[in-house]
Design an enzyme around this catalytic site. Sequence first.
Site, PDB file in Angstrom:
ATOM      1  N   LYS A 249       4.651   1.097  31.748  1.00  0.00           N
ATOM      2  CA  LYS A 249       2.471   0.565  31.364  1.00  0.00           C
ATOM      3  C   LYS A 249       2.316  -0.187  33.022  1.00  0.00           C
ATOM      4  O   LYS A 249       3.112  -1.186  33.092  1.00  0.00           O
ATOM      5  CB  LYS A 249       2.536  -0.484  30.514  1.00  0.00           C
ATOM      6  N   ARG A 254      -6.898  -0.008  36.131  1.00  0.00           N
ATOM      7  CA  ARG A 254      -7.462   1.199  35.626  1.00  0.00           C
ATOM      8  C   ARG A 254      -8.969   1.994  37.135  1.00  0.00           C
ATOM      9  O   ARG A 254      -9.348   1.207  36.719  1.00  0.00           O
ATOM     10  CB  ARG A 254      -8.085   1.477  34.327  1.00  0.00           C
ATOM     11  N   PHE A 339      -2.504   8.902  35.145  1.00  0.00           N
ATOM     12  CA  PHE A 339      -1.506  10.102  34.085  1.00  0.00           C
ATOM     13  C   PHE A 339      -2.636  10.338  33.383  1.00  0.00           C
ATOM     14  O   PHE A 339      -2.611  11.168  32.072  1.00  0.00           O
ATOM     15  CB  PHE A 339      -1.029   8.569  32.795  1.00  0.00           C
TER      16      PHE A 339
HETATM   17  P1  AMP Z   1      -4.770  -3.555  27.719  1.00  0.00           P
HETATM   18  O1  AMP Z   1      -4.944  -3.457  28.746  1.00  0.00           O
HETATM   19  O2  AMP Z   1      -3.618  -4.328  27.424  1.00  0.00           O
HETATM   20  O3  AMP Z   1      -5.511  -2.666  26.344  1.00  0.00           O
HETATM   21  O4  AMP Z   1      -3.491  -1.490  28.203  1.00  0.00           O
HETATM   22  C1  AMP Z   1      -3.948  -0.871  28.683  1.00  0.00           C
HETATM   23  C2  AMP Z   1      -4.475  -0.569  29.745  1.00  0.00           C
HETATM   24  O5  AMP Z   1      -3.310   0.263  30.721  1.00  0.00           O
HETATM   25  C3  AMP Z   1      -4.849   0.670  29.882  1.00  0.00           C
HETATM   26  O6  AMP Z   1      -6.755   0.537  30.358  1.00  0.00           O
HETATM   27  C4  AMP Z   1      -4.827   0.535  31.602  1.00  0.00           C
HETATM   28  O7  AMP Z   1      -5.735   0.057  32.660  1.00  0.00           O
HETATM   29  C5  AMP Z   1      -3.137   0.515  31.784  1.00  0.00           C
HETATM   30  N1  AMP Z   1      -2.443   1.316  32.150  1.00  0.00           N
HETATM   31  C6  AMP Z   1      -0.995   1.398  32.396  1.00  0.00           C
HETATM   32  N2  AMP Z   1      -0.483   2.285  32.725  1.00  0.00           N
HETATM   33  C7  AMP Z   1      -0.568   3.335  31.994  1.00  0.00           C
HETATM   34  C8  AMP Z   1      -0.024   4.286  31.674  1.00  0.00           C
HETATM   35  N3  AMP Z   1       0.756   4.775  32.178  1.00  0.00           N
HETATM   36  N4  AMP Z   1      -1.450   5.018  30.709  1.00  0.00           N
HETATM   37  C9  AMP Z   1      -2.057   4.054  30.357  1.00  0.00           C
HETATM   38  N5  AMP Z   1      -2.783   3.249  30.541  1.00  0.00           N
HETATM   39  C10 AMP Z   1      -1.778   2.312  31.319  1.00  0.00           C
END
Ligand code: AMP
Length: 579
Positions: A249, A254, A339
């Site tokens: 992650k 994004r 990804f």
């Molecule tokens: P959150 O913002 O905590 O809801 O986590 C989801 C976000 O993690 C996504 O919207 C992406 O911006 C981010 N992200 C980072 N690495 C990845 C990955 N390998 N696959 C999908 N999302 C990722």
Amino acid sequence: MKFSDFCKYLEKIEATASRLEMTSILADLFKQLSADDIKPGVYLLLGRIGPLYEGKEFGLAEKTVVSAAVAGLGVEKKVFDKVYQQLGDVGEVVYKLKQQSNSLFKTDPDLSFVYQRLRKIADLSGKGSLTAKKEIVADMIREYPALTAKYLARLISGKLRLGFSDMTVLDGLSWFLKGDKSLRPLLEHAYHVRPDLGLIAYLVKTKNLNGIETIEPEVFVPIIMMRAERVKQIPDIIEKLGQCLVEPKYDGFRLQVHKKGNEVKMFSRNLEQVAYMYPDLKQAVLEQISAESIIFEGEAIGFDPQTDEFLPFQETSQRRRKYDIEELSQKIPLKLFVFELLYLNGQSFINKKLMERKAKIRSILKSEPEANLVIAEDHLVSKTEEIEVLFDQYVSEGLEGIMAKKIDGVYKPGAREFNWIKFKASYSQKINDTIDTVVLGYYYGKGKRSEFGIGAFLVGVYDKNLDKFCSIAKIGTGVSDQQWRELKHLFDKNRSSNKPKEYFVDSQIVPDVWVAPKFVVEVSADEITYSPVHTAGKSAGYHKNSGFALRFPRMVRLRSDKDVYDITTVQEIGRLVKI
Ligand code: AMP
């Protein structure tokens, strides 16, 4: 439809506090609007001139609208100001003065004509445009009936708050088609694929459900991004997904990239067009992607070119700036870890399985070690221990944690489901993850903070079932002096003279100043607890007569990349405490 008749609907909507009634008024309006009028009608209902992702705005501050109104009404500024002091709303003042003036209006235009004039205001740019915009506004206020002028003044100054969300419009469309809410999931899916409510309404009006069921992604129209669910501990991942694909992650931001020929657009999570900020990534897309048309996603993260190490989020996020772009792209180069593949050369990929999407994107991205676009690393795993090892490794490399993905999962636009599971390094002892909240209001500071005029703020989470923002915590720590000043400035630009309508914000606590629910703040806390004064989850009865609350909440950062409907939900918190 005459614009004045359209305004009568706005008036009816404004007068009701019942969401059900509002939905049925909307359904009736959709029945009355012609196929040509329904698209502009829907945009205007939402206080916009086009779909949100186009980012088109009137570009007029309330102050300017006031001065145009003064000219249009032919009154003295001080007369206007006096009434404004009593009524506090530009639309009401225009209405009152217009009625008092006894001047007969000259025209009662059609909705489509007014829409064209409004579009012109939004389209004007460059030298002299402000004067030209003001003239159009003044003319409209002068020529049109009082009720029309009232709503135009509000609309143009960005104050048309009818108190419903995009989802209410979808409910209205469902009622229009079927007389109940049952088509909402179908309509919502269409909206997540093509987030253009005007278009969805037009398709419903002209093709009924046929237009909706067959909706496909389109290059340069952002797809609402899929989101991740969370679990409390790593073993739950295998329990939920079985064998799965684990990726790091990345702690950046994004991007959804759209390319057709040599044209490239990029969208942030809240659908803003951001490609102009990232000329380095744009160039890389053109050089490394071998496809005529494509939509794909990745996470952009800054790295140190000397050491090749990732930079912390605070540094990466400096790239989200509107100025000094060239200089910053030298100082903080970005890597985009790709990804997802959503669309390729005329074909949608969202309903294909994860492994197929992955294989395809690998085949069209020319990835070299030094390049700016890189395929995100992934590992097929089937045991908890394997995930634990990867998690520790990534966290020690400065990444945020892991994302585990269901191998045969499709890409579900806008969904937050267990197709993707995030597990982040702890920011605190008891909660593994931070919580994204929306700011509902703030408090004047005491002591040292009185200097900033703000000392704490009230935040809420989103209740998906009620479609409301519900209070969960009051935050006064984790904010630097500089940030307090910035927050005060931001919040003041969006202060609300009274509590946003009941069905939009649910809070028993009354802050000193209400703020329109627009700003997302990521917070960490020690624990999720319960409190009778907070409303998050209260009516669902998770815990006696209490709502959820946060113990020792602190601000981690402002998340300007996130939309308010993208924040943590009451339902997620409910699941977290239950596990
Ligand atoms: P959150 O913002 O905590 O809801 O986590 C989801 C976000 O993690 C996504 O919207 C992406 O911006 C981010 N992200 C980072 N690495 C990845 C990955 N390998 N696959 C999908 N999302 C990722």
